[in-house]
Design an enzyme around this catalytic site. Structure first.
Site, short mmCIF file in Angstrom:
data_model
loop_
_atom_site.label_atom_id
_atom_site.label_comp_id
_atom_site.label_asym_id
_atom_site.label_seq_id
_atom_site.Cartn_x
_atom_site.Cartn_y
_atom_site.Cartn_z
N LYS A 211 8.59 13.49 -9.01
CA LYS A 211 9.60 14.13 -7.79
C LYS A 211 8.59 15.43 -8.39
CE LYS A 211 12.41 11.86 -5.36
NZ LYS A 211 10.86 11.17 -5.40
N CYS B 263 3.74 12.19 13.32
CA CYS B 263 5.63 11.25 12.88
C CYS B 263 6.97 11.47 13.77
CB CYS B 263 5.16 11.96 11.87
SG CYS B 263 5.77 11.04 10.04
N TRP C 168 2.08 13.78 11.92
CA TRP C 168 1.03 14.06 10.54
C TRP C 168 -0.70 12.66 10.68
CZ3 TRP C 168 0.58 9.43 6.78
CH2 TRP C 168 0.21 10.49 5.27
N LYS D 247 8.35 11.80 5.57
CA LYS D 247 8.93 11.04 5.27
C LYS D 247 8.97 9.40 5.08
CE LYS D 247 13.72 10.32 3.79
NZ LYS D 247 14.06 10.52 1.85
N HIS E 176 -3.44 6.21 -26.63
CA HIS E 176 -4.58 5.65 -26.68
C HIS E 176 -5.32 5.93 -25.39
CE1 HIS E 176 -3.58 1.67 -28.54
NE2 HIS E 176 -1.97 1.51 -27.76
N GLU F 12 5.59 15.73 -6.23
CA GLU F 12 5.63 15.63 -4.51
C GLU F 12 5.88 17.20 -3.66
OE1 GLU F 12 7.88 12.37 -2.69
OE2 GLU F 12 8.76 12.21 -4.50
N ASN G 252 3.05 6.90 17.77
CA ASN G 252 3.18 7.09 16.69
C ASN G 252 2.82 5.77 15.67
OD1 ASN G 252 4.78 9.59 16.20
ND2 ASN G 252 6.44 8.84 15.47
N GLY G 253 2.11 5.68 14.96
CA GLY G 253 1.01 4.30 14.43
C GLY G 253 -0.46 4.47 14.51
N GLU H 68 9.25 7.78 -11.79
CA GLU H 68 9.84 8.42 -10.69
C GLU H 68 9.94 10.06 -10.94
OE1 GLU H 68 12.08 9.74 -7.03
OE2 GLU H 68 10.89 8.08 -7.66
N ARG I 136 10.70 14.16 8.52
CA ARG I 136 9.43 13.46 8.60
C ARG I 136 8.37 14.25 7.89
NH1 ARG I 136 11.06 8.20 12.01
NH2 ARG I 136 9.28 8.59 12.20
#
Length: 608
Positions: A485, A2, A74, A603, A504, A488, A100-101, A481, A27
């Site tokens: 939060k 990262c 990461w 991140k 249901h 995570e 990175n990538g 959302e 990150r």
């Protein structure tokens, strides 16, 4: 991925690299390493775990030198481990790279190189780059890198050092961010600006296909054909203190408390004294709007949930159908996007790989693309046709807070501007909504002032293993959302759903004491949600309600109530999410979790 840092100059490179990597910890990462040219020899030190492990090891090893590269990883290809960590050397350890990538064709390259006698020590896609550069190397490092990347398919930001070239760093990028910082008799490379701010504010932002040779006193840039190019210097004008904790225990809680200012900074330059919205970098006209028959909103994670609120705004104010989709799915679904479509992409970093891929696909199909992002000069910002920056400032914690609320405000501005131009809202609605936006900084501060009460609620649920979030309309999107939060940063399993869907199936999971966080701010759906709350209460749930001030009726049904100030429908989303941010934060602290750097997360997600 990262984080990438590189240095060449008169200082001890190890110290500069470690300090730079510290600024990129936000990150997310699972290992860290450095490669240093020390008295003519390349030395690599890399270790699974936190950066402090690397820092202690390099001190023991006594690494010194004036040129080096560093990385926080990461994991994508291969588990977190010492051998899979970056930097990766070639077989004779004459060169090393950080990356990175994702290299999509790495297996084909690996097999090719193995046939030529190269031995691989890791499970990563990155290691093929080190061996490929070695394969092409004939005394000119720049040319070897240039030839190597021509064979690569995928995304990369690459930094390279070679013991036979102790006077140069070679870097190249495609689809992953990379910058060069210019100092006095020293220069830097990094994947993000905070890593170099201690040393310089003058940087080059590399674009796809840019390759550079960085020496102590010079920076030469080329395209991938080897032709020299000239780039403009970007001067960073935000304060380095913005990337520090400022007396708070964690970046996340600092950023939660920065939301009143971030919201005001986002809207205030765009609302004139006579209460008109002016979006200078969005050039959509009334005629353009009349030609648009469908709008797509594409984003990932928290930005996607902001996009769902944006969908409600646009459909309400602009009167045009909106499809919201997650970036990782959009390209693989049947799409009807064309020249009569507008795509709005949302990304805090402006580098999210899946979102960027959707942007490029839309442009290939002839669609117009608008970007909402927080990072100036990011790839998404540069490639979009229209642009709106959220002025949230640097967001360091992995879990997004102020970026999310400013994205909602940005959507409000965009939807009102388009609706007013199109004539689908009248003057009265337009002015009422602008007034609601301008009240948000004061109202968000009122929510923050309620923090101690929210902390007491957190004490009641922090030891749970499951939690459910429910709501209807926009409240359902905020529930998603809020659920994200909690899961995570506290690692509690949390699930969000439309309140009417509980019966249901999911209501089977409700038992005595199960926390249910219910949002009841949508006035038109209020009675419906009350009925759904009674359904879970009948099964023994412990209900925490988020409601508007003055709603005393909810106290008859919920066990605990957290109130938010009254505001126009839609903008309640900004206010109702803040108690959920605070609740998740305090639960995570009570569970002794690593709030700013939750496990397995990053991140800026620059891979698919």
């Amino acid at each position: 991925m990262c984080g990438i840092v590189g240095y060449i100059g008169n200082q001890n490179a190890v110290d500069v690299l470690v300090k730079g990597l510290e600024k990129l910890e936000y990150r997310g990462y699972d290992s860290a390493g450095v490669a240093i040219i020390d008295h003519g020899n390349l030395k690599v030190s890399k270790h699974k775990g936190r950066l402090t492990i690397l820092e202690n090891e390099v001190k023991k090893e006594g690494l010194t030198g004036h040129i080096g590269i560093g990385h926080t990883r990461w994991a994508t290809h291969g588990e977190p481990s010492d051998r899979n960590s970056h930097p990766h050397p070639n077989n004779d350890e004459s060169l090393a790279i950080v990356h990175n990538g994702i290299i999509e064709n790495y297996m084909a390259i690996k097999e090719r190189l193995q046939d030529k006698g190269y031995v691989f020590k890791s499970e990563t896609d990155t290691e093929v780059i080190a061996h490929l550069i070695d394969y092409y190397y004939e005394e000119n490092l720049r040319e070897a890198v240039q030839k190597a990347v021509a064979d690569l398919t995928g995304a990369y930001a690459i930094g390279v050092v070679h013991k036979d070239h102790p006077d140069q760093l070679v870097v190249v990028r495609k689809d992953s961010p990379l910058i060069i910082g210019m100092g006095h008799q020293e220069n830097f490379i990094a994947s993000d600006i905070p890593a170099v701010l201690k040393y310089t504010r003058d940087i080059y932002i590399l674009e796809d296909g840019d390759l550079a040779v960085v020496t102590q006193n010079d920076i030469k840039m080329y395209d991938l054909k080897g032709e020299p190019i000239i780039k403009k210097v970007y001067h960073v004008d935000w304060d380095i203190a913005a990337a520090e904790k400022g007396g708070f225990d964690h970046f996340m809680i600092k950023e939660i408390h920065e939301q009143p200012k971030a919201i005001q900074d986002t809207y205030s330059p765009r609302i004139t004294d006579d209460e008109k919205i002016v979006l200078d970098d969005i050039k959509i006209t009334k005629e353009d709007l009349e030609n648009i028959d469908q709008i797509y909103i594409v984003a990932c994670g928290t930005a996607y949930y902001a996009g769902l609120v944006g969908k409600s705004f646009i459909e309400e104010f602009v009167d045009v159908p909106v499809i919201a989709d997650v970036g990782s799915e959009f390209r693989y679904n049947k799409s009807f996007i064309n020249e009569k479509s507008l795509m709005i992409v949302v990304s805090q970093s402006g580098e999210t790989a899946d979102t960027l891929a959707a942007l490029r696909l839309a442009k290939e199909r002839g669609a117009r693309v608008m970007a909402i992002t927080n990072v100036v000069g990011s790839t998404i910002a540069r490639e979009a046709d229209d642009l709106l920056y959220t002025w949230a400032g640097p967001e360091i914690a992995v879990a997004s807070t102020k970026a999310y609320t400013t994205q909602i405000v940005a959507f409000g501005l965009v939807a009102l501007d388009m609706g007013y131009k199109k004539g689908s809202i009248d003057d009265t609605t337009y002015k009422e909504m602008i007034k609601a936006i301008k009240n948000l900084p004061r109202q968000t501060q009122e929510v923050l002032d309620y923090e101690e009460e929210i902390k007491k609620v957190a004490e009641l649920i922090y030891d749970t293993t499951h939690a459910f979030y429910v709501g209807r309309g926009i409240d359902y999107n905020i529930a998603r959302e809020g659920s994200l939060k909690l899961k995570e940063i506290s690692y509690i399993h949390a699930e969000a759903m439309a309140a009417g869907e509980l019966k249901h199936g999911t209501i089977a999971l409700i038992e005595r004491g199960t926390p249910v966080i219910a949002l009841v701010t949508e006035q038109a759906l209020y009675e419906k949600v009350i009925s759904n709350i009674k359904e879970v209460k009948a099964r023994g749930a412990f209900v925490i309600a988020i409601a508007r001030e003055g709603d005393t009726e909810i106290e008859k049904t919920a066990d605990k109530v957290i109130y938010i100030p009254d505001t126009a429908n839609g903008f309640s989303a900004v206010l109702s999410v803040m108690p959920l941010q605070l609740l998740a934060y305090h639960v995570a602290v009570m569970r002794e979790c690593d709030v700013d750097k939750p496990r397995n997360l990053a991140k800026s997600v620059t891979v698919e």
